[in-house]
Design a protein around this motif. Structure first.
Motif, PDB file in Angstrom:
ATOM      1  N   TRP A 207       0.859  -1.177   0.000  1.00  0.00           N
ATOM      2  CA  TRP A 207       0.000   0.000   0.000  1.00  0.00           C
ATOM      3  C   TRP A 207       0.894   1.226   0.000  1.00  0.00           C
ATOM      4  CZ3 TRP A 207      -0.683  -4.462   2.553  1.00  0.00           C
ATOM      5  CH2 TRP A 207      -1.849  -5.160   2.262  1.00  0.00           C
ATOM      6  N   LEU A 208       0.418   2.287  -0.634  1.00  0.00           N
ATOM      7  CA  LEU A 208       1.201   3.513  -0.677  1.00  0.00           C
ATOM      8  C   LEU A 208       1.092   4.225   0.655  1.00  0.00           C
ATOM      9  CD1 LEU A 208       3.021   5.174  -2.515  1.00  0.00           C
ATOM     10  CD2 LEU A 208       1.013   6.527  -3.117  1.00  0.00           C
ATOM     11  N   GLY A 209       2.233   4.443   1.286  1.00  0.00           N
ATOM     12  CA  GLY A 209       2.276   5.120   2.570  1.00  0.00           C
ATOM     13  C   GLY A 209       2.698   6.567   2.426  1.00  0.00           C
ATOM     14  N   GLU A 210       3.002   7.157   3.551  1.00  0.00           N
ATOM     15  CA  GLU A 210       3.463   8.551   3.552  1.00  0.00           C
ATOM     16  C   GLU A 210       4.779   8.657   2.786  1.00  0.00           C
ATOM     17  OE1 GLU A 210       1.581  11.033   4.620  1.00  0.00           O
ATOM     18  OE2 GLU A 210       0.087   9.544   5.199  1.00  0.00           O
ATOM     19  N   ASP A 211       5.037   9.848   2.264  1.00  0.00           N
ATOM     20  CA  ASP A 211       6.257  10.126   1.513  1.00  0.00           C
ATOM     21  C   ASP A 211       6.421   9.205   0.310  1.00  0.00           C
ATOM     22  OD1 ASP A 211       6.972  12.193   3.336  1.00  0.00           O
ATOM     23  OD2 ASP A 211       7.826  10.695   4.692  1.00  0.00           O
ATOM     24  N   ASP A 212       5.290   8.698  -0.216  1.00  0.00           N
ATOM     25  CA  ASP A 212       5.286   7.844  -1.411  1.00  0.00           C
ATOM     26  C   ASP A 212       6.147   6.592  -1.271  1.00  0.00           C
ATOM     27  OD1 ASP A 212       3.570   9.673  -2.541  1.00  0.00           O
ATOM     28  OD2 ASP A 212       5.142  10.725  -3.634  1.00  0.00           O
ATOM     29  N   VAL A 213       6.158   6.031  -0.085  1.00  0.00           N
ATOM     30  CA  VAL A 213       6.880   4.788   0.189  1.00  0.00           C
ATOM     31  C   VAL A 213       5.867   3.648   0.200  1.00  0.00           C
ATOM     32  CG1 VAL A 213       8.229   3.535   1.924  1.00  0.00           C
ATOM     33  CG2 VAL A 213       8.660   5.964   1.515  1.00  0.00           C
ATOM     34  N   TRP A 214       6.176   2.542  -0.487  1.00  0.00           N
ATOM     35  CA  TRP A 214       5.305   1.371  -0.491  1.00  0.00           C
ATOM     36  C   TRP A 214       5.532   0.588   0.792  1.00  0.00           C
ATOM     37  CZ3 TRP A 214       1.495   1.207  -3.846  1.00  0.00           C
ATOM     38  CH2 TRP A 214       1.612   1.959  -5.014  1.00  0.00           C
ATOM     39  N   VAL A 215       4.436   0.281   1.497  1.00  0.00           N
ATOM     40  CA  VAL A 215       4.517  -0.411   2.787  1.00  0.00           C
ATOM     41  C   VAL A 215       3.766  -1.733   2.719  1.00  0.00           C
ATOM     42  CG1 VAL A 215       4.814   1.730   4.097  1.00  0.00           C
ATOM     43  CG2 VAL A 215       2.507   0.841   3.689  1.00  0.00           C
ATOM     44  N   GLU A 216       4.202  -2.710   3.515  1.00  0.00           N
ATOM     45  CA  GLU A 216       3.569  -4.025   3.537  1.00  0.00           C
ATOM     46  C   GLU A 216       2.440  -4.117   4.564  1.00  0.00           C
ATOM     47  OE1 GLU A 216       6.228  -7.369   3.778  1.00  0.00           O
ATOM     48  OE2 GLU A 216       7.657  -6.425   2.410  1.00  0.00           O
ATOM     49  N   ASP A 217       2.357  -3.160   5.450  1.00  0.00           N
ATOM     50  CA  ASP A 217       1.342  -3.165   6.508  1.00  0.00           C
ATOM     51  C   ASP A 217       0.290  -2.110   6.192  1.00  0.00           C
ATOM     52  OD1 ASP A 217      -0.140  -2.908   8.873  1.00  0.00           O
ATOM     53  OD2 ASP A 217       1.605  -3.340  10.131  1.00  0.00           O
ATOM     54  N   ILE A 218      -0.942  -2.547   6.014  1.00  0.00           N
ATOM     55  CA  ILE A 218      -2.016  -1.629   5.630  1.00  0.00           C
ATOM     56  C   ILE A 218      -2.205  -0.505   6.648  1.00  0.00           C
ATOM     57  CG2 ILE A 218      -3.893  -2.943   6.693  1.00  0.00           C
ATOM     58  CD1 ILE A 218      -5.551  -2.251   4.143  1.00  0.00           C
ATOM     59  N   SER A 219      -1.820  -0.742   7.895  1.00  0.00           N
ATOM     60  CA  SER A 219      -1.983   0.296   8.919  1.00  0.00           C
ATOM     61  C   SER A 219      -1.108   1.513   8.639  1.00  0.00           C
ATOM     62  CB  SER A 219      -1.672  -0.266  10.310  1.00  0.00           C
ATOM     63  OG  SER A 219      -0.293  -0.530  10.442  1.00  0.00           O
ATOM     64  N   GLN A 220      -0.132   1.370   7.761  1.00  0.00           N
ATOM     65  CA  GLN A 220       0.767   2.475   7.416  1.00  0.00           C
ATOM     66  C   GLN A 220       0.384   3.157   6.105  1.00  0.00           C
ATOM     67  OE1 GLN A 220       4.477   0.386   7.376  1.00  0.00           O
ATOM     68  NE2 GLN A 220       4.754   0.548   9.580  1.00  0.00           N
ATOM     69  N   ALA A 221      -0.740   2.730   5.508  1.00  0.00           N
ATOM     70  CA  ALA A 221      -1.179   3.308   4.236  1.00  0.00           C
ATOM     71  C   ALA A 221      -1.662   4.745   4.419  1.00  0.00           C
ATOM     72  CB  ALA A 221      -2.298   2.463   3.638  1.00  0.00           C
ATOM     73  N   ARG A 222      -1.452   5.546   3.401  1.00  0.00           N
ATOM     74  CA  ARG A 222      -1.947   6.921   3.403  1.00  0.00           C
ATOM     75  C   ARG A 222      -3.416   6.908   2.990  1.00  0.00           C
ATOM     76  NH1 ARG A 222      -0.154  10.827  -1.083  1.00  0.00           N
ATOM     77  NH2 ARG A 222       1.612   9.420  -1.013  1.00  0.00           N
TER      78      ARG A 222
END
Length: 102
Positions: A16-31
């Protein structure tokens, strides 16, 4: 409310796309975005990542926030967030508390 989901090209893991356009594996970190402008921004970032061969199948996902947790509205996306449908003591599920599907 929406988030951007995709699969990382190198290993197929749901991200999922997180803050600062970083792809994260944990949905809780999604923007989470709440308007059309935010949705368009997510999609543009997803398109750039696709062009760079970082992710595939980037798509907006409808979500709600329940008690501070991001919860996809569609069952398919809840399953993706929880990890592959395998035994809970191995794989992604073993690393964290499994996401509640209902």
């Amino acid at each position: 409310m929406k988030i951007l989901a995709a699969n990382r090209l190198t290993d197929g893991v749901a991200v999922w796309l997180g803050e600062d356009d970083v792809w994260v594996e944990d949905i809780s970190q999604a923007r989470v975005v709440r308007d059309k402008e935010g949705e368009e921004s997510l999609l543009r970032t997803g398109e750039v990542a696709f062009q760079r061969n970082e992710v595939v199948d980037a798509e907006l996902v409808d979500v709600e926030v329940v008690d501070g947790a991001i919860r996809p509205l569609r069952l398919r996306e809840r399953i993706r967030a929880a990890g592959p449908t395998i035994h809970p003591e191995i794989g992604k599920q073993a690393l964290k508390r499994a996401v509640t599907l209902v």
